[in-house]
Design a protein around this motif. Sequence first.
Motif, PDB file in Angstrom:
ATOM      1  N   ALA A 153      -3.425  11.377 -11.533  1.00  0.00           N
ATOM      2  CA  ALA A 153      -2.912  12.590 -10.902  1.00  0.00           C
ATOM      3  C   ALA A 153      -3.951  13.308 -10.051  1.00  0.00           C
ATOM      4  CB  ALA A 153      -2.380  13.539 -11.973  1.00  0.00           C
ATOM      5  N   SER A 154      -5.214  12.909 -10.157  1.00  0.00           N
ATOM      6  CA  SER A 154      -6.259  13.595  -9.388  1.00  0.00           C
ATOM      7  C   SER A 154      -6.698  12.805  -8.154  1.00  0.00           C
ATOM      8  CB  SER A 154      -7.489  13.846 -10.272  1.00  0.00           C
ATOM      9  OG  SER A 154      -8.107  12.624 -10.634  1.00  0.00           O
ATOM     10  N   LEU A 155      -6.123  11.607  -7.950  1.00  0.00           N
ATOM     11  CA  LEU A 155      -6.520  10.755  -6.829  1.00  0.00           C
ATOM     12  C   LEU A 155      -5.492  10.852  -5.710  1.00  0.00           C
ATOM     13  CD1 LEU A 155      -8.460   8.608  -5.665  1.00  0.00           C
ATOM     14  CD2 LEU A 155      -7.051   6.870  -6.792  1.00  0.00           C
ATOM     15  N   LEU A 156      -5.967  11.159  -4.518  1.00  0.00           N
ATOM     16  CA  LEU A 156      -5.110  11.274  -3.345  1.00  0.00           C
ATOM     17  C   LEU A 156      -5.448  10.144  -2.384  1.00  0.00           C
ATOM     18  CD1 LEU A 156      -3.052  12.952  -1.693  1.00  0.00           C
ATOM     19  CD2 LEU A 156      -4.990  14.220  -0.768  1.00  0.00           C
ATOM     20  N   THR A 157      -4.461   9.311  -2.054  1.00  0.00           N
ATOM     21  CA  THR A 157      -4.668   8.183  -1.148  1.00  0.00           C
ATOM     22  C   THR A 157      -3.744   8.321   0.049  1.00  0.00           C
ATOM     23  OG1 THR A 157      -5.274   6.690  -2.960  1.00  0.00           O
ATOM     24  CG2 THR A 157      -4.592   5.670  -0.907  1.00  0.00           C
ATOM     25  N   ARG A 158      -4.311   8.163   1.241  1.00  0.00           N
ATOM     26  CA  ARG A 158      -3.528   8.222   2.480  1.00  0.00           C
ATOM     27  C   ARG A 158      -3.823   6.986   3.306  1.00  0.00           C
ATOM     28  NH1 ARG A 158      -4.918  13.170   5.867  1.00  0.00           N
ATOM     29  NH2 ARG A 158      -2.991  12.667   6.960  1.00  0.00           N
ATOM     30  N   VAL A 159      -2.776   6.424   3.914  1.00  0.00           N
ATOM     31  CA  VAL A 159      -2.920   5.262   4.793  1.00  0.00           C
ATOM     32  C   VAL A 159      -2.618   5.717   6.213  1.00  0.00           C
ATOM     33  CG1 VAL A 159      -2.192   2.903   5.259  1.00  0.00           C
ATOM     34  CG2 VAL A 159      -2.164   3.765   2.904  1.00  0.00           C
ATOM     35  N   GLU A 160      -3.605   5.573   7.104  1.00  0.00           N
ATOM     36  CA  GLU A 160      -3.464   6.074   8.472  1.00  0.00           C
ATOM     37  C   GLU A 160      -3.593   4.933   9.473  1.00  0.00           C
ATOM     38  OE1 GLU A 160      -6.562   8.896   8.944  1.00  0.00           O
ATOM     39  OE2 GLU A 160      -5.775  10.297   7.453  1.00  0.00           O
ATOM     40  N   ASP A 161      -2.717   4.926  10.468  1.00  0.00           N
ATOM     41  CA  ASP A 161      -2.764   3.923  11.531  1.00  0.00           C
ATOM     42  C   ASP A 161      -3.576   4.440  12.709  1.00  0.00           C
ATOM     43  OD1 ASP A 161      -0.934   1.828  10.464  1.00  0.00           O
ATOM     44  OD2 ASP A 161       0.501   3.483  10.491  1.00  0.00           O
ATOM     45  N   LEU A 173       0.828  -1.207   0.000  1.00  0.00           N
ATOM     46  CA  LEU A 173       0.000   0.000   0.000  1.00  0.00           C
ATOM     47  C   LEU A 173       0.864   1.259   0.000  1.00  0.00           C
ATOM     48  CD1 LEU A 173      -2.994  -0.584   2.455  1.00  0.00           C
ATOM     49  CD2 LEU A 173      -3.089  -0.148  -0.001  1.00  0.00           C
ATOM     50  N   ASP A 174       1.917   1.255   0.821  1.00  0.00           N
ATOM     51  CA  ASP A 174       2.812   2.411   0.868  1.00  0.00           C
ATOM     52  C   ASP A 174       3.475   2.629  -0.491  1.00  0.00           C
ATOM     53  OD1 ASP A 174       2.205   2.861   3.517  1.00  0.00           O
ATOM     54  OD2 ASP A 174       3.893   1.677   4.278  1.00  0.00           O
ATOM     55  N   THR A 175       3.834   1.554  -1.145  1.00  0.00           N
ATOM     56  CA  THR A 175       4.442   1.651  -2.477  1.00  0.00           C
ATOM     57  C   THR A 175       3.433   2.175  -3.490  1.00  0.00           C
ATOM     58  OG1 THR A 175       6.019  -0.130  -2.036  1.00  0.00           O
ATOM     59  CG2 THR A 175       5.513   0.326  -4.345  1.00  0.00           C
ATOM     60  N   LEU A 176       2.203   1.714  -3.400  1.00  0.00           N
ATOM     61  CA  LEU A 176       1.162   2.186  -4.303  1.00  0.00           C
ATOM     62  C   LEU A 176       0.968   3.696  -4.149  1.00  0.00           C
ATOM     63  CD1 LEU A 176      -1.105   1.666  -6.340  1.00  0.00           C
ATOM     64  CD2 LEU A 176      -2.615   1.121  -4.417  1.00  0.00           C
ATOM     65  N   CYS A 177       0.972   4.170  -2.909  1.00  0.00           N
ATOM     66  CA  CYS A 177       0.821   5.615  -2.675  1.00  0.00           C
ATOM     67  C   CYS A 177       1.980   6.394  -3.306  1.00  0.00           C
ATOM     68  CB  CYS A 177       0.754   5.898  -1.179  1.00  0.00           C
ATOM     69  SG  CYS A 177      -0.768   5.349  -0.377  1.00  0.00           S
ATOM     70  N   ARG A 178       3.172   5.805  -3.292  1.00  0.00           N
ATOM     71  CA  ARG A 178       4.342   6.471  -3.870  1.00  0.00           C
ATOM     72  C   ARG A 178       4.178   6.676  -5.369  1.00  0.00           C
ATOM     73  NH1 ARG A 178       9.670   7.598  -4.070  1.00  0.00           N
ATOM     74  NH2 ARG A 178      10.922   6.716  -5.768  1.00  0.00           N
ATOM     75  N   TYR A 179       3.659   5.654  -6.055  1.00  0.00           N
ATOM     76  CA  TYR A 179       3.591   5.704  -7.512  1.00  0.00           C
ATOM     77  C   TYR A 179       2.215   6.103  -8.050  1.00  0.00           C
ATOM     78  CZ  TYR A 179       8.040   3.182  -7.327  1.00  0.00           C
ATOM     79  OH  TYR A 179       9.336   2.833  -7.075  1.00  0.00           O
ATOM     80  N   LEU A 180       1.291   6.422  -7.155  1.00  0.00           N
ATOM     81  CA  LEU A 180      -0.082   6.678  -7.577  1.00  0.00           C
ATOM     82  C   LEU A 180      -0.189   7.803  -8.594  1.00  0.00           C
ATOM     83  CD1 LEU A 180      -2.986   5.742  -7.076  1.00  0.00           C
ATOM     84  CD2 LEU A 180      -3.175   7.501  -5.325  1.00  0.00           C
ATOM     85  N   ARG A 181       0.693   8.792  -8.485  1.00  0.00           N
ATOM     86  CA  ARG A 181       0.643   9.932  -9.394  1.00  0.00           C
ATOM     87  C   ARG A 181       0.822   9.505 -10.849  1.00  0.00           C
ATOM     88  NH1 ARG A 181       4.541  14.200  -9.656  1.00  0.00           N
ATOM     89  NH2 ARG A 181       5.771  13.144  -8.080  1.00  0.00           N
ATOM     90  N   LEU A 182       1.499   8.371 -11.064  1.00  0.00           N
ATOM     91  CA  LEU A 182       1.695   7.873 -12.420  1.00  0.00           C
ATOM     92  C   LEU A 182       0.419   7.249 -12.983  1.00  0.00           C
ATOM     93  CD1 LEU A 182       5.172   6.155 -11.952  1.00  0.00           C
ATOM     94  CD2 LEU A 182       4.705   8.409 -12.942  1.00  0.00           C
ATOM     95  N   LEU A 183      -0.488   6.849 -12.091  1.00  0.00           N
ATOM     96  CA  LEU A 183      -1.746   6.228 -12.519  1.00  0.00           C
ATOM     97  C   LEU A 183      -2.867   7.242 -12.645  1.00  0.00           C
ATOM     98  CD1 LEU A 183      -1.745   3.092 -10.178  1.00  0.00           C
ATOM     99  CD2 LEU A 183      -1.071   3.170 -12.580  1.00  0.00           C
TER     100      LEU A 183
END
Length: 346
Positions: A112-120, A100-110
């Motif tokens: 650019a308008s989607l913002l994803t955050r993972v919170e504990d 999931l953390d890796t997906l958030c890193r590269y999400l901009r390539l998929l």
Amino acid sequence: MDYPYVPVVRSASLSGYVELAQSLGLDARALLRKAGLSPRALDDPETPLSAAAVRALLEDSAQASGVDDFGLRMAARRHLANLGPISLVLKEEPTARAALDTLCRYLRLLNASLLTRVEDHGALVIIREEILVDQPASTRQSMELAVGVMHRILCELLGGPWKPVRVCFKHRPPKDTKAHKAFFGTAVDFNGEFNGIVCTAADLQTPLPGNNPEMARFARQYLDRALSGRHQSTKATVQQLVAALLPGGRCTSQQVAQHLGVDRRTIHRHLAREGESFATLLQAVRSELVLRQVQDSDLPLSEVAQLLGFAAPAAFSHWFRHTFGCSVTAWRAQEKAKAAVRQGEP
């Protein structure tokens, strides 16, 4: 001032669209052209498409077909492989949380308008999703597609009969929620405080099998090169952070600077070079999120005020009237009348 770039998504985001639209009796090519998209653009999954055009296409298709869960039906056709090279990297991470953390890193390539955050949050993890658009337009179908795809990704990574603890959407519920409950396998909350998925931290620590580390290494190198070449303005970066921080209360330039690891004056200086200021960006993002919340959900105004960082409902009401020239009630009535005209109702 115009945006320095147009947020884009990969053509793969519309994988299965034509087939779904045709199965519902829609003219897929006509709807694509109406949204300003060429049907040929779907031939190559890497073709960049306007994120705003894709959003409009999904909303128009749902309305034309009378299918409230159009976005979820799109998500049901997705697989991890639709992410392209990113899927290879995700599979080689040690755990689903690392993936999931890796997906958030590269999400901009998929997208650019989607913002994803993972919170504990103790034993739970919240995966929040937000879609940024440059106009007060409904993102219901795009959001359900995004959250649905995230669910599909987790299911494929974790395997077996996995299901989340909860799924939440900010927008109001459809007439029938059975399809949503069947898709996610759990209760779905509408008119919620956020868009996203709640799952257990233990589930995300499940080890992933991984079987092709060499291919994943090449894929990561390719993605890192693509990411380094993808310029994003300070304005776009600040907009994303403001949208993420507002639901937590007040959002200041100091908070944004801390998240970026820079001094507050650095933020102001870079924005000034682009002809922007933090105050105007905060106002623009807040206006966009408020209108979308008022349009798509049935939340009481007191909750909308809290979600957007206002200290009290009265402060929110005053700000809304000053910004849009009318009360929230009047604005909703105007939008309802406009929607009735668009749908040909008396």
